[in-house]
Design a protein around this motif. Structure first.
Motif, PDB file in Angstrom:
ATOM      1  N   LEU A 129      -0.797  -4.172  -1.245  1.00 20.11           N
ATOM      2  CA  LEU A 129      -0.001  -3.648  -2.210  1.00 20.11           C
ATOM      3  C   LEU A 129       0.991  -2.516  -1.865  1.00 20.11           C
ATOM      4  N   ASP A 130       0.715  -1.833  -0.428  1.00 22.37           N
ATOM      5  CA  ASP A 130       1.825  -1.079   0.267  1.00 22.37           C
ATOM      6  C   ASP A 130       2.900  -1.907   0.930  1.00 22.37           C
ATOM      7  N   VAL A 131       3.096  -3.580   0.893  1.00 24.28           N
ATOM      8  CA  VAL A 131       3.571  -4.261   2.386  1.00 24.28           C
ATOM      9  C   VAL A 131       4.182  -4.671   0.617  1.00 24.28           C
ATOM     10  N   LEU A 132       4.173  -5.399  -0.431  1.00 22.59           N
ATOM     11  CA  LEU A 132       4.854  -6.044  -2.126  1.00 22.59           C
ATOM     12  C   LEU A 132       5.649  -5.028  -2.499  1.00 22.59           C
ATOM     13  N   PRO A 133       6.627  -5.855  -2.838  1.00 20.51           N
ATOM     14  CA  PRO A 133       7.954  -4.835  -3.100  1.00 20.51           C
ATOM     15  C   PRO A 133       7.065  -3.970  -4.459  1.00 20.51           C
ATOM     16  N   GLN A 134       8.191  -2.537  -5.076  1.00 16.26           N
ATOM     17  CA  GLN A 134       6.745  -1.907  -5.735  1.00 16.26           C
ATOM     18  C   GLN A 134       6.639  -2.425  -6.874  1.00 16.26           C
ATOM     19  N   ALA A 135       7.984  -3.905  -8.074  1.00 15.96           N
ATOM     20  CA  ALA A 135       7.579  -4.590  -8.979  1.00 15.96           C
ATOM     21  C   ALA A 135       5.598  -4.702  -8.628  1.00 15.96           C
ATOM     22  N   TYR A 136       6.173  -5.701  -7.450  1.00 14.00           N
ATOM     23  CA  TYR A 136       4.658  -6.785  -7.823  1.00 14.00           C
ATOM     24  C   TYR A 136       3.698  -5.131  -7.415  1.00 14.00           C
ATOM     25  N   ALA A 137       3.731  -4.719  -6.513  1.00 13.14           N
ATOM     26  CA  ALA A 137       2.861  -3.665  -6.158  1.00 13.14           C
ATOM     27  C   ALA A 137       1.919  -3.585  -7.739  1.00 13.14           C
ATOM     28  N   ASP A 138       3.219  -2.809  -8.669  1.00  9.68           N
ATOM     29  CA  ASP A 138       2.616  -2.175  -9.677  1.00  9.68           C
ATOM     30  C   ASP A 138       1.827  -2.947 -11.159  1.00  9.68           C
ATOM     31  N   ALA A 139       2.360  -4.775 -10.524  1.00 13.57           N
ATOM     32  CA  ALA A 139       1.817  -5.765 -12.065  1.00 13.57           C
ATOM     33  C   ALA A 139      -0.005  -5.505 -11.421  1.00 13.57           C
ATOM     34  N   LEU A 140       0.510  -5.793 -10.253  1.00 15.30           N
ATOM     35  CA  LEU A 140      -1.262  -6.174  -9.374  1.00 15.30           C
ATOM     36  C   LEU A 140      -1.673  -5.459  -9.762  1.00 15.30           C
ATOM     37  N   ARG A 141      -1.939  -3.901  -9.500  1.00 15.78           N
ATOM     38  CA  ARG A 141      -2.377  -2.926  -8.635  1.00 15.78           C
ATOM     39  C   ARG A 141      -3.980  -3.175  -9.248  1.00 15.78           C
ATOM     40  N   ASP A 142      -4.505  -3.317 -11.245  1.00 13.60           N
ATOM     41  CA  ASP A 142      -5.715  -3.237 -11.136  1.00 13.60           C
ATOM     42  C   ASP A 142      -6.383  -4.236 -12.076  1.00 13.60           C
ATOM     43  N   LYS A 143      -5.341  -5.755 -11.942  1.00 13.27           N
ATOM     44  CA  LYS A 143      -5.989  -6.203 -12.527  1.00 13.27           C
ATOM     45  C   LYS A 143      -6.240  -7.829 -11.454  1.00 13.27           C
ATOM     46  N   PRO A 144      -7.758  -8.051 -12.058  1.00 13.56           N
ATOM     47  CA  PRO A 144      -9.378  -8.766 -11.118  1.00 13.56           C
ATOM     48  C   PRO A 144      -8.641 -10.362 -10.963  1.00 13.56           C
ATOM     49  N   ALA A 145      -9.154 -10.964 -10.300  1.00 17.53           N
ATOM     50  CA  ALA A 145      -9.304 -12.380  -9.548  1.00 17.53           C
ATOM     51  C   ALA A 145      -9.087 -13.416 -11.352  1.00 17.53           C
TER      52      ALA A 145
ATOM     53  N   VAL B  53      -3.207 -13.851  -9.705  1.00 20.51           N
ATOM     54  CA  VAL B  53      -4.255 -13.169  -9.129  1.00 20.51           C
ATOM     55  C   VAL B  53      -5.497 -14.394  -8.856  1.00 20.51           C
ATOM     56  N   GLU B  54      -5.422 -14.936  -6.748  1.00 18.41           N
ATOM     57  CA  GLU B  54      -6.284 -15.642  -7.184  1.00 18.41           C
ATOM     58  C   GLU B  54      -7.291 -15.088  -6.289  1.00 18.41           C
ATOM     59  N   ASP B  55      -7.159 -14.188  -5.534  1.00 17.09           N
ATOM     60  CA  ASP B  55      -8.337 -13.359  -4.898  1.00 17.09           C
ATOM     61  C   ASP B  55      -8.023 -12.059  -4.773  1.00 17.09           C
ATOM     62  N   ARG B  56      -8.992 -11.170  -4.291  1.00 16.69           N
ATOM     63  CA  ARG B  56      -9.181  -9.796  -4.300  1.00 16.69           C
ATOM     64  C   ARG B  56     -10.277  -9.674  -2.487  1.00 16.69           C
ATOM     65  N   ARG B  57      -9.721  -9.161  -1.837  1.00 14.82           N
ATOM     66  CA  ARG B  57     -10.839  -8.888  -0.990  1.00 14.82           C
ATOM     67  C   ARG B  57      -9.955  -7.900   0.259  1.00 14.82           C
ATOM     68  N   ARG B  58     -10.881  -7.391   1.026  1.00 17.69           N
ATOM     69  CA  ARG B  58     -11.056  -6.417   1.007  1.00 17.69           C
ATOM     70  C   ARG B  58     -10.064  -6.454   3.324  1.00 17.69           C
ATOM     71  N   GLU B  59      -9.447  -5.430   3.783  1.00 17.83           N
ATOM     72  CA  GLU B  59      -8.327  -6.009   4.690  1.00 17.83           C
ATOM     73  C   GLU B  59      -9.695  -6.482   5.919  1.00 17.83           C
ATOM     74  N   THR B  60      -9.137  -7.819   6.678  1.00 18.13           N
ATOM     75  CA  THR B  60     -10.153  -7.550   7.662  1.00 18.13           C
ATOM     76  C   THR B  60      -9.407  -7.166   9.015  1.00 18.13           C
ATOM     77  N   PRO B  61     -10.370  -6.318   9.698  1.00 21.15           N
ATOM     78  CA  PRO B  61      -9.921  -5.123  10.538  1.00 21.15           C
ATOM     79  C   PRO B  61      -9.546  -6.818  12.161  1.00 21.15           C
ATOM     80  N   PRO B  62      -8.776  -6.649  13.034  1.00 21.06           N
ATOM     81  CA  PRO B  62      -8.136  -7.465  14.138  1.00 21.06           C
ATOM     82  C   PRO B  62      -9.386  -7.406  15.502  1.00 21.06           C
ATOM     83  N   THR B  63      -9.765  -8.558  15.680  1.00 23.86           N
ATOM     84  CA  THR B  63     -10.416  -8.917  16.957  1.00 23.86           C
ATOM     85  C   THR B  63     -10.154  -7.887  17.824  1.00 23.86           C
ATOM     86  N   LEU B  64     -11.370  -7.656  18.887  1.00 27.27           N
ATOM     87  CA  LEU B  64     -10.916  -7.206  20.214  1.00 27.27           C
ATOM     88  C   LEU B  64      -9.997  -7.417  20.939  1.00 27.27           C
ATOM     89  N   GLU B  65      -9.843  -8.849  21.014  1.00 28.11           N
ATOM     90  CA  GLU B  65      -8.769  -9.266  21.732  1.00 28.11           C
ATOM     91  C   GLU B  65      -7.513  -8.969  21.266  1.00 28.11           C
TER      92      GLU B  65
END
Length: 325
Positions: free
Chosen positions: A206-222, A240-252
């Motif tokens: 949400l923090d990288v989306l335009p504010q209007a998009y972030a506000d609209a999507l904040r609590d909406k389920p898939a 809203v197609e999907d919601r998931r936890r952000e994947t951390p980068p790999t070691l490499e």
């Protein structure tokens, strides 16, 4: 998501110790030796009696940030040839400066000595600091940072963008009748970047989306359809197609950042040790800081008495480091 705390990275930036300066490498004459300076090195050019080696070109490319320290640089590549031309030009300039005796001036000697110190500092870092960075140290930092990192939620959504509210309402009507969102996006959306992919915006936090998009999507389920709502580009309808936890980068993926962090931390610790053992006196006081050095340009004539003097220039303090993501 950044694994290494940005404050630690920002506080330990020592570019003077970590860059190889071409000026001295050009001015420091090689004496025309044909002996490779490094095992497997290759002569790639000759300026009068001085050989230029592939390692000289690679070192300059690293110093300019064109390639990483451990990355290869193909001698047949356009980049290698471009940097080689720069090294040749610099050596020609240095030779001409020597011919004119410019290297004998007191100012030149001071500048050459200062650059020599930078290179020696870089070599000390390579010897003392870089030697302590191994796979085990990198993996330890990676595991700890993954454990401490707070992952954000990513949302995958699709967009249909319309020029007017009436067009957006018509889009909602088509979707209510069972039309596929992807098909309507291809037919009706004015967003050229996404319409041909069925409006797919991909995954984003949400923090990288335009504010209007972030506000609209904040609590909406898939599966939710959101909108229409007004944005800078028009009236938007989202799915809203999907919601998931952000994947951390790999070691490499995280390795280059971790190596930089360990290098900076090693330099910081080394400097703390050196300062602790050395006598360092900073010869500045309130009066000294207002004096200009002897080499400063002469001041312009004073303004007539009738014209008020300009206020002194105030140099603002450097801003605090911006927290990186």
């Amino acid at each position: 998501m950044s694994l290494i705390p940005s404050r630690s990275l920002a506080r330990a930036l020592f570019p003077a110790l970590l860059a190889v300066v071409l000026a001295v490498s050009a001015c420091a004459r090689g004496g025309g030796s044909d002996r490779p300076p490094e095992p497997g090195d290759r002569a790639v050019a000759k300026v009068q009696d001085e050989t230029i080696w592939a390692s000289d070109v690679k070192r300059e490319a690293v110093a300019q940030g064109l390639v990483g320290e451990g990355e290869p640089l193909d001698v047949t590549s356009d980049l290698f040839r471009r940097v080689l031309d720069e090294v040749i030009d610099q050596k020609l300039l240095a030779r001409e400066a020597e011919r004119r005796g410019l290297d004998n001036s007191a100012l030149a000697q001071r500048r050459l000595a200062a650059t020599r110190e930078r290179i020696l500092g870089d070599m000390l870092v390579e010897t003392v600091v870089n030697g302590t960075i191994d796979d085990k140290a990198v993996e330890t930092i990676y595991r700890e940072q993954v454990r401490l990192a707070e992952t954000s939620e990513e949302i995958r959504s699709r967009l249909i963008l319309s020029r007017t509210r009436e067009e957006a309402d018509a889009v909602i009507g088509l979707l209510a009748q069972g039309s596929a969102f992807e098909a309507v996006a291809q037919q009706r959306s004015i967003d050229e970047a996404t319409r041909f992919s069925g409006g797919d915006l991909g995954y984003a936090t949400l923090d990288v989306l335009p504010q209007a998009y972030a506000d609209a999507l904040r609590d909406k389920p898939a599966g939710s359809t959101v909108g229409p709502f007004q944005t800078e580009g028009g009236w938007a309808v989202l799915r809203v197609e999907d919601r998931r936890r952000e994947t951390p980068p790999t070691l490499e993926q995280a390795r280059p950042q971790i190596v930089r962090y360990l290098t900076y931390e090693g330099v910081r610790q080394l400097l703390e040790q050196l300062r602790g053992k050395a006598e360092v006196d900073v010869l500045l006081d309130g009066e000294a800081t207002t004096r200009e050095p002897a080499s400063a340009p002469a001041k312009a004539p004073a303004a007539p008495a009738a014209v008020p003097a300009a206020p002194p220039l105030v140099v603002p303090a450097a801003p605090a480091p911006v927290k990186a993501r």
